[in-house]
Design a protein around this motif. Structure first.
Motif, mmCIF file in Angstrom:
data_model
loop_
_atom_site.group_PDB
_atom_site.id
_atom_site.type_symbol
_atom_site.label_atom_id
_atom_site.label_comp_id
_atom_site.label_asym_id
_atom_site.label_seq_id
_atom_site.Cartn_x
_atom_site.Cartn_y
_atom_site.Cartn_z
ATOM 1 N N SER A 111 0.859 -1.173 0.000
ATOM 2 C CA SER A 111 0.000 0.000 0.000
ATOM 3 C C SER A 111 0.908 1.240 0.000
ATOM 4 C CB SER A 111 -0.901 -0.117 1.239
ATOM 5 O OG SER A 111 -1.826 0.916 1.295
ATOM 6 N N THR A 115 3.650 0.709 7.029
ATOM 7 C CA THR A 115 3.932 -0.356 8.005
ATOM 8 C C THR A 115 5.440 -0.578 8.094
ATOM 9 O OG1 THR A 115 1.892 -1.390 7.221
ATOM 10 C CG2 THR A 115 3.274 -2.694 8.700
ATOM 11 N N SER A 116 6.067 -0.758 6.935
ATOM 12 C CA SER A 116 7.521 -0.979 6.952
ATOM 13 C C SER A 116 8.239 0.269 7.442
ATOM 14 C CB SER A 116 8.023 -1.356 5.557
ATOM 15 O OG SER A 116 7.472 -2.580 5.179
ATOM 16 N N VAL A 134 6.431 -11.005 8.436
ATOM 17 C CA VAL A 134 6.293 -12.170 7.543
ATOM 18 C C VAL A 134 7.073 -11.948 6.249
ATOM 19 C CG1 VAL A 134 4.626 -13.457 6.154
ATOM 20 C CG2 VAL A 134 4.106 -12.898 8.521
ATOM 21 N N GLY A 160 11.073 -8.016 3.549
ATOM 22 C CA GLY A 160 9.811 -8.645 3.994
ATOM 23 C C GLY A 160 8.592 -7.790 3.721
ATOM 24 N N LYS A 162 5.333 -6.029 1.932
ATOM 25 C CA LYS A 162 4.183 -6.535 1.153
ATOM 26 C C LYS A 162 3.275 -7.458 1.969
ATOM 27 C CE LYS A 162 4.423 -5.538 -3.140
ATOM 28 N NZ LYS A 162 4.054 -5.730 -4.495
ATOM 29 N N SER A 163 2.005 -7.495 1.516
ATOM 30 C CA SER A 163 0.970 -8.278 2.218
ATOM 31 C C SER A 163 1.010 -9.728 1.760
ATOM 32 C CB SER A 163 -0.415 -7.739 1.880
ATOM 33 O OG SER A 163 -0.490 -6.386 2.154
ATOM 34 N N ASP A 309 -5.552 -0.191 3.741
ATOM 35 C CA ASP A 309 -5.552 0.453 2.427
ATOM 36 C C ASP A 309 -6.635 1.521 2.412
ATOM 37 O OD1 ASP A 309 -3.699 -1.203 0.716
ATOM 38 O OD2 ASP A 309 -5.022 -2.789 1.449
HETATM 39 C C1 LIG Z 1 -4.590 -11.472 5.542
HETATM 40 C C2 LIG Z 1 -4.636 -9.971 5.325
HETATM 41 C C3 LIG Z 1 -5.871 -9.361 5.103
HETATM 42 C C4 LIG Z 1 -5.937 -7.956 4.924
HETATM 43 N N1 LIG Z 1 -7.171 -7.369 4.746
HETATM 44 C C5 LIG Z 1 -7.252 -6.010 4.627
HETATM 45 C C6 LIG Z 1 -8.507 -5.354 4.497
HETATM 46 O O1 LIG Z 1 -9.571 -5.988 4.496
HETATM 47 N N2 LIG Z 1 -8.521 -3.991 4.382
HETATM 48 C C7 LIG Z 1 -7.364 -3.264 4.385
HETATM 49 O O2 LIG Z 1 -7.430 -2.039 4.261
HETATM 50 N N3 LIG Z 1 -6.161 -3.850 4.517
HETATM 51 C C8 LIG Z 1 -6.077 -5.191 4.655
HETATM 52 N N4 LIG Z 1 -4.850 -5.799 4.821
HETATM 53 C C9 LIG Z 1 -3.661 -4.947 4.991
HETATM 54 C C10 LIG Z 1 -3.079 -4.488 3.668
HETATM 55 O O3 LIG Z 1 -3.014 -5.578 2.761
HETATM 56 C C11 LIG Z 1 -1.649 -3.929 3.852
HETATM 57 O O4 LIG Z 1 -0.871 -4.926 4.474
HETATM 58 C C12 LIG Z 1 -1.586 -2.744 4.717
HETATM 59 O O5 LIG Z 1 -2.321 -1.716 4.113
HETATM 60 C C13 LIG Z 1 -0.134 -2.296 4.936
HETATM 61 O O6 LIG Z 1 0.419 -1.869 3.743
HETATM 62 P P1 LIG Z 1 1.864 -1.206 3.750
HETATM 63 O O7 LIG Z 1 2.211 -0.784 2.360
HETATM 64 O O8 LIG Z 1 1.903 -0.173 4.810
HETATM 65 O O9 LIG Z 1 2.743 -2.430 4.217
HETATM 66 P P2 LIG Z 1 4.225 -2.860 3.785
HETATM 67 O O10 LIG Z 1 5.139 -1.714 3.918
HETATM 68 O O11 LIG Z 1 4.137 -3.615 2.516
HETATM 69 O O12 LIG Z 1 4.580 -3.861 4.973
HETATM 70 C C14 LIG Z 1 3.777 -4.958 5.279
HETATM 71 C C15 LIG Z 1 4.330 -5.578 6.536
HETATM 72 O O13 LIG Z 1 3.407 -6.543 7.005
HETATM 73 C C16 LIG Z 1 4.054 -7.809 7.113
HETATM 74 N N5 LIG Z 1 3.086 -8.826 6.733
HETATM 75 C C17 LIG Z 1 2.619 -9.119 5.498
HETATM 76 N N6 LIG Z 1 1.712 -10.097 5.556
HETATM 77 C C18 LIG Z 1 1.593 -10.426 6.853
HETATM 78 C C19 LIG Z 1 0.805 -11.378 7.559
HETATM 79 N N7 LIG Z 1 -0.021 -12.225 6.935
HETATM 80 N N8 LIG Z 1 0.923 -11.438 8.910
HETATM 81 C C20 LIG Z 1 1.781 -10.609 9.552
HETATM 82 N N9 LIG Z 1 2.556 -9.694 8.938
HETATM 83 C C21 LIG Z 1 2.456 -9.602 7.606
HETATM 84 C C22 LIG Z 1 5.238 -7.732 6.180
HETATM 85 O O14 LIG Z 1 6.251 -8.620 6.581
HETATM 86 C C23 LIG Z 1 5.650 -6.275 6.318
HETATM 87 O O15 LIG Z 1 6.450 -6.118 7.459
HETATM 88 C C24 LIG Z 1 -4.745 -7.188 4.965
HETATM 89 C C25 LIG Z 1 -3.507 -7.811 5.165
HETATM 90 C C26 LIG Z 1 -3.438 -9.196 5.361
HETATM 91 C C27 LIG Z 1 -2.084 -9.848 5.597
#
Ligand SMILES: Cc1cc2nc3c(=O)[nH]c(=O)nc-3n(C[C@H](O)[C@H](O)[C@H](O)COP(=O)(O)OP(=O)(O)OC[C@H]3O[C@@H](n4cnc5c(N)ncnc54)[C@H](O)[C@@H]3O)c2cc1C
Length: 461
Positions: A111, A115-116, A134, A160, A162-163, A309
C-alpha cells in the motif's frame, strides 16, 4: 466514550480446551498456544503438540476462546486515556491517510509503505532490537511460501515488505523472543496481535520483550490452497512455483486492481488480475479461514498502530498505493507527528468516519453479518463476541451472508475433491458458478438479480 461491549459478555463462563477450539473451526492457527504446527487438509496451520496446554492458561490466551479478554478490554488496559474512541475502530490518538515519502517504502510496500516505515523507524531509533514480521520462505524447504521471522536490520526488514494472504504462525518467533533478550515489535493481523496481548498477560517474558505491536487491517485470511489455485488457473504446476506476489504493483493502474504474480523454477513468471480468477472476488470468501467468520475486529484495535488500504477515491485509483493508519500509543503518535513535520511522511489527519468508510464492506461483514451468523451458529464452542446475535436484516442481505459462508466452507471441499481427482476444472467450474450466483445476489446484475429486485428490496452493499 462510546462503548459497544455488552456487559453480559465481559465474563467467562466455561474454560474451553484447545481441541474444542480446533474442532469448532475457531482455531485461526496463530500458534501462540503451541510448540509446533502442522498443515491440515484444507491448507491451514494447526497445533501439532501431543499434550493440551494447561486448561486455564489456554482459555485465557487463545484469541478465539470465549473466556479470554476481548478487544475492548485489552484496549482499555493498554490505552486508558486515548483521546478518541469509536465503536468501529476502537480507541485511538490519531488517524491519517497517506504514505511514506522516504524511499523505498512506498515503492516496496503493498500500500503506502507506512507499516515498513514505522517498523524501520523503531529499529533505526533503537526503540526495538528486532521486528517479527512475515517474509518469503523457501517452499522447497518445508512447503511454506511465507513465514514469520525476526528482522534486525533495515535491509532484512525491507525484503519482507508486502501483504501475504497466506497462513503463517508465531511459534518460531515466540521461541526466539523467549530465548534472546531484547525489545521486539510484532507485525500481525488483528487476531494475531490480540493473541500477543493475551500472551503478554500470562507470560512475563513476552510482556517485557514485546514492546510494540503493529496491526494490519484484515478482511479475512486465506488458505495455502489459494496459491495452488492461482497456479492451476495460470497454467503452472504448483511444484514449479518458487515465489508469489499477491499484489504486484503497477503505478499505471488503480491500486485496487489486484494482480497475482508467480515466479517459476525456470525463471519465467505468470500473472493475472484477481477478478479474472474464478475465486478472485475477495468479498465472496473463497478459501477463507473458517474462524474469520467469528471475528469482530477489522482494524487491529489492540495494536499500538494499525495500517490498512485507503479504499476510497481518489486514493484507490492511485496505483502508487495509499495507507490509512490508526495510531493508538502516545509514543508512536509523537514519533509519527515528528516525521510528518520533518517531511518524511505525507499524512492528512482524518476522523473515524473516514477510516470506517475505507473498510465499509469489512465492517458490515463483521457487524451485521456476524450478528446474523451468530443466530445460526450450531455446533461446537459458541464464540463470545462484542456483537449481539440478530437477524434483523433484509432477506436479500441474509442470503448474501449465507452464500458467503457457504462459499467459504464449500470452496475447501471442492478444492480437495478437484485435487484428489486431479481434475482442477471441478473446482474452477464450481467456483465460477458460485461467483456468478453470489454477484447476482450482491450486485443485482443478470436475470437472477432482476428477479430478486422484484421480490426483495435491494439492501445496502
Ligand atoms: C490477511 C490480510 C488481510 C488484509 N485485509 C485487509 C482489508 O480488508 N482492508 C485493508 O485495508 N487492509 C487489509 N490488509 C492490509 C493491507 O493488505 C496492507 O498490508 C496494509 O495496508 C499495509 O500496507 P503497507 O504498504 O503499509 O505495508 P508494507 O510496507 O508492505 O509492509 C507490510 C508488513 O506486514 C508484514 N506482513 C505481510 N503479511 C503479513 C501477515 N499475513 N501477517 C503478519 N505480517 C504480515 C510484512 O512482513 C511487512 O512487514 C490485509 C492484510 C493481510 C495480511
Amino acid at each position: 466514550m462510546r462503548h459497544w461491549t455488552n456487559p453480559s459478555h465481559a465474563r467467562a463462563d466455561r474454560l474451553v480446551s484447545r481441541q474444542e477450539i480446533v474442532r469448532s473451526d475457531l482455531c485461526i492457527g496463530c500458534g501462540s498456544c503451541a510448540a509446533q504446527m502442522r498443515w491440515d487438509r484444507d491448507g491451514f496451520l494447526k497445533p501439532d503438540d501431543r499434550a493440551e496446554p494447561p486448561a486455564e492458561q489456554f482459555a485465557n490466551q487463545c484469541p478465539f476462546s470465549p473466556a479470554a479478554a476481548n478487544e475492548d478490554q485489552i484496549a482499555a488496559e493498554r490505552f486508558p486515556s486515548a483521546s478518541a474512541a469509536d465503536p468501529r475502530i476502537g480507541r485511538f490518538e490519531a488517524a491519517y491517510v497517506g504514505h511514506a515519502l522516504e524511499d523505498p517504502f512506498r515503492r516496496n510496500g503493498s500500500s503506502g509503505g507506512l507499516t515498513s516505515w514505522v517498523a524501520a523507524e523503531l529499529l533505526r531509533t533503537g526503540a526495538v532490537d528486532g521486528v517479527a514480521h512475515v517474509a518469503p520462505a523457501e517452499p522447497q524447504k518445508d512447503g511454506r511460501f511465507f513465514g514469520y521471522r525476526i528482522s534486525h536490520s533495515l535491509d532484512e526488514l525491507s525484503r519482507g515488505a508486502k501483504s501475504r494472504y497466506y497462513p503463517v504462525e508465531l511459534t518460531s518467533v515466540l521461541r526466539e523472543i523467549r530465548q534472546v533478550p531484547g525489545r521486539y515489535a510484532v507485525v500481525g493481523v488483528p487476531c494475531f496481535i490480540k493473541a500477543i496481548h493475551l500472551l503478554r498477560r500470562v507470560d512475563p517474558v513476552i510482556r517485557e520483550r514485546v514492546t510494540h505491536t503493529l496491526g494490519l487491517f484484515c478482511g479475512h485470511m486465506k488458505s495455502a490452497a489459494m496459491v495452488e489455485s492461482f497456479a492451476l488457473q495460470l497454467g503452472a504446476d504448483i511444484r514449479r512455483v518458487r515465489a508469489i506476489d499477491y499484489r504486484i504493483k503497477d503505478e499505471r493502474r488503480p491500486a485496487n486492481w489486484y494482480r497475482a504474480h508467480l515466479e517459476l523454477d525456470d525463471g519465467s513468471s505468470a500473472a493475472q488480475d484477481w477478478w479474472h480468477l474464478a475465486d478472485g472476488d475477495w468479498g465472496a470468501g473463497f478459501l477463507q479461514n473458517p474462524a474469520c467468520d467469528w471475528c469482530d475486529d477489522v482494524v487491529g484495535e489492540t495494536a499500538d498502530v494499525s495500517f490498512g488500504d485507503a479504499w476510497v477515491e481518489p486514493y484507490s485509483s492511485d496505483g502508487r498505493g495509499t495507507n490509512v493508519m490508526v495510531v493508538r500509543s502516545k509514543q508512536l503518535a509523537d514519533m509519527v507527528e515528528r516525521a510528518r513535520s520533518d517531511g518524511r511522511l505525507e499524512l492528512r489527519p482524518v476522523d473515524a468516519d473516514f477510516i470506517a468508510q475505507t473498510q465499509a464492506a469489512g465492517l458490515r461483514h463483521r457487524r451485521d453479518g456476524l450478528a446474523y451468523r451468530l443466530t445460526w451458529r450450531g455446533r461446537g464452542v459458541t464464540p463470545r463476541k462484542r456483537v449481539q446475535p440478530s437477524a434483523a436484516l433484509p432477506l436479500r442481505r441474509k442470503l448474501v451472508y449465507r452464500m458467503r459462508h457457504a462459499i467459504a466452507r464449500w470452496s475447501h471441499r471442492m478444492f480437495r475433491l478437484a485435487r484428489g481427482l486431479r481434475a482442477p476444472a471441478i473446482y474452477t467450474v464450481w467456483a465460477r458458478s458460485m461467483l456468478r450466483l453470489y454477484q447476482s445476489l450482491t450486485w443485482s446484475s443478470g436475470r437472477l438479480g432482476r428477479m430478486l429486485d422484484r421480490v426483495m428490496p435491494q439492501p445496502e452493499r
